[in-house]
Design an enzyme around this catalytic site. Structure first.
Site, PDB file in Angstrom:
ATOM      1  N   CYS A 160      -0.395   4.111   2.190  1.00  0.00           N
ATOM      2  CA  CYS A 160      -0.147   3.896   3.625  1.00  0.00           C
ATOM      3  C   CYS A 160       1.328   4.128   3.965  1.00  0.00           C
ATOM      4  O   CYS A 160       1.653   4.774   4.955  1.00  0.00           O
ATOM      5  CB  CYS A 160      -0.475   2.467   4.055  1.00  0.00           C
ATOM      6  SG  CYS A 160      -1.945   1.766   3.333  1.00  0.00           S
ATOM      7  N   ASP A 161       2.212   3.567   3.166  1.00  0.00           N
ATOM      8  CA  ASP A 161       3.615   3.459   3.582  1.00  0.00           C
ATOM      9  C   ASP A 161       4.593   4.289   2.751  1.00  0.00           C
ATOM     10  O   ASP A 161       5.768   4.389   3.109  1.00  0.00           O
ATOM     11  CB  ASP A 161       4.052   1.979   3.513  1.00  0.00           C
ATOM     12  CG  ASP A 161       3.234   1.109   4.460  1.00  0.00           C
ATOM     13  OD1 ASP A 161       2.829   1.618   5.523  1.00  0.00           O
ATOM     14  OD2 ASP A 161       2.988  -0.069   4.144  1.00  0.00           O
ATOM     15  N   CYS A 185       0.832  -1.209   0.000  1.00  0.00           N
ATOM     16  CA  CYS A 185       0.000   0.000   0.000  1.00  0.00           C
ATOM     17  C   CYS A 185       0.863   1.254   0.000  1.00  0.00           C
ATOM     18  O   CYS A 185       1.400   1.649   1.036  1.00  0.00           O
ATOM     19  CB  CYS A 185      -0.924  -0.015   1.220  1.00  0.00           C
ATOM     20  SG  CYS A 185      -1.958   1.443   1.339  1.00  0.00           S
TER      21      CYS A 185
END
Ligand code: NDP
Length: 314
Positions: A141-142, A138
């Site tokens: 997200c990261d 992701c």
């Protein structure tokens, strides 16, 4: 069988499920959440979550899910650590639905399905070895943790193209590993990839391993036409080969698209079966964020509340 018919059973315990629990409990619907095999869902496998509103200093995925669970329980949501093995839906409005788990049988006037989706991985041992230490599925997200660094993305569809272009804005250099000689992504996405100066597409290349001292430092790749192997110096690898919605239980029972995502009806979270609603990633292949899942869990609970009021209460 439990001898009370509940207003709502929520299947799945990610942000959508817990948020549905908060709203349903506050509406006196006596909700039961059946958590499934991975209580808390996908976020329990991530580290810091920096984009969930209300946490200015970030929160870890497991902490966020524990907070959501506590909030749902505070208003009386019952949570059982069980997984569903079978569902029998009522046929028409006003019918009761039956849910069997590994440990019991329950009945409810409405059901909210929030079983989520699971990111697909390649199946390499190194993906597990470096999970959370250089391997992610992701970018939203990261990606932030890889600012100014070099990374690789695996995949040739719209997700991979989107993740690669997203990362190109944060990272120094992005390699996109596409296993065929062409991408499956839409023409518009491919154009965007081609026009991104720090994004290099390596066609006919596959990831075969990772190396590094506790964290990823190198990706081992192979050209599947020439069989030539080489190493890329990267700090992170994003696997973007698609997601699999967790909908096996509902095959043949609920409308799904060709990849198995549940189909909800215009501007609502209703499925094609009366009294059955779906929220979160199980019905969303596009946004897939914790906050959008939570928002849809809220909306599905409101839909369920209205449905129960209309078809069951005098
Ligand atoms: P897709 O199934 O469309 O693409 C998966 C990609 O991963 C393919 O290129 C596939 O390669 C590759 N792949 C699969 N397995 C492997 C493997 N073992 N090794 C290497 N590569 C592999 O999934 P997406 O998640 O990209 O998209 C899912 C759906 O969501 C699509 O309909 C897409 O259009 C949509 N979507 C739309 C977006 C948007 O509109 N903004 C954004 C993201 C997704 P191959 O081509 O060789 O099979």
């Amino acid at each position: 069988m439990e001898n009370n018919v509940r207003d709502v059973i929520i299947i799945g315990s990610g942000p959508a499920g817990y948020t549905a629990g908060i709203y349903a409990a506050r509406a006196n619907m006596n909700p039961l959440i059946l958590t499934g095999m991975e209580p808390g869902g996908q976020l329990t496998t991530t580290t810091d979550v920096e984009n969930f509103p209300g946490y200015p200093e970030a929160v870890t995925g497991p902490e966020l899910m524990a907070d959501l669970q506590k909030q749902a329980e505070r208003f009386g949501t019952e949570i059982k650590y069980e997984y569903v093995t079978e569902v029998t839906f009522g046929e028409k409005e006003g019918d009761v639905h039956t849910v069997k788990s590994n440990n019991g049988t329950y009945q409810a006037r409405s059901i909210i399905i929030s079983t989520g989706a699971t990111a697909k991985y390649l199946g390499l041992d190194d993906e597990t070895k470096y999970a959370g230490s250089g391997v992610s599925a992701c970018a939203t997200c990261d990606g932030f943790f890889y600012r100014g660094k070099d990374v690789a993305v695996v995949g040739g569809g719209d997700t991979a193209a989107e993740e690669a272009t997203y990362l190109s804005k944060l990272c120094n250099k992005v390699y996109l590993l596409v296993r065929k000689e062409e991408m499956r992504a839409s023409k518009a996405m491919q154009d965007r990839v081609a026009n991104t100066h720090n994004l290099e597409v390596l066609y006919n290349h596959e990831l075969i391993g990772l190396e590094g001292n506790n964290v990823v430092e190198k990706a081992k790749i192979i050209n599947n036409v020439t069989n030539e192997e080489k190493e890329l110096i990267v700090d992170g690898v994003f696997i973007a080969i698609g997601h699999k919605p967790n909908t096996e239980l509902f095959q043949g029972k609920l409308d799904m698209d060709e990849t198995g995502y549940l189909i909800t009806q215009d501007r609502s979270y209703k499925t094609n079966v009366a009294g059955v609603f779906a929220a979160g990633d199980v019905q969303d292949s596009v946004y897939r964020q914790a906050i959008t899942a939570a928002g849809s869990g809220c909306a599905a609970a409101l839909d369920a509340e209205r449905y129960v009021a209309e078809f069951f209460e005098a």
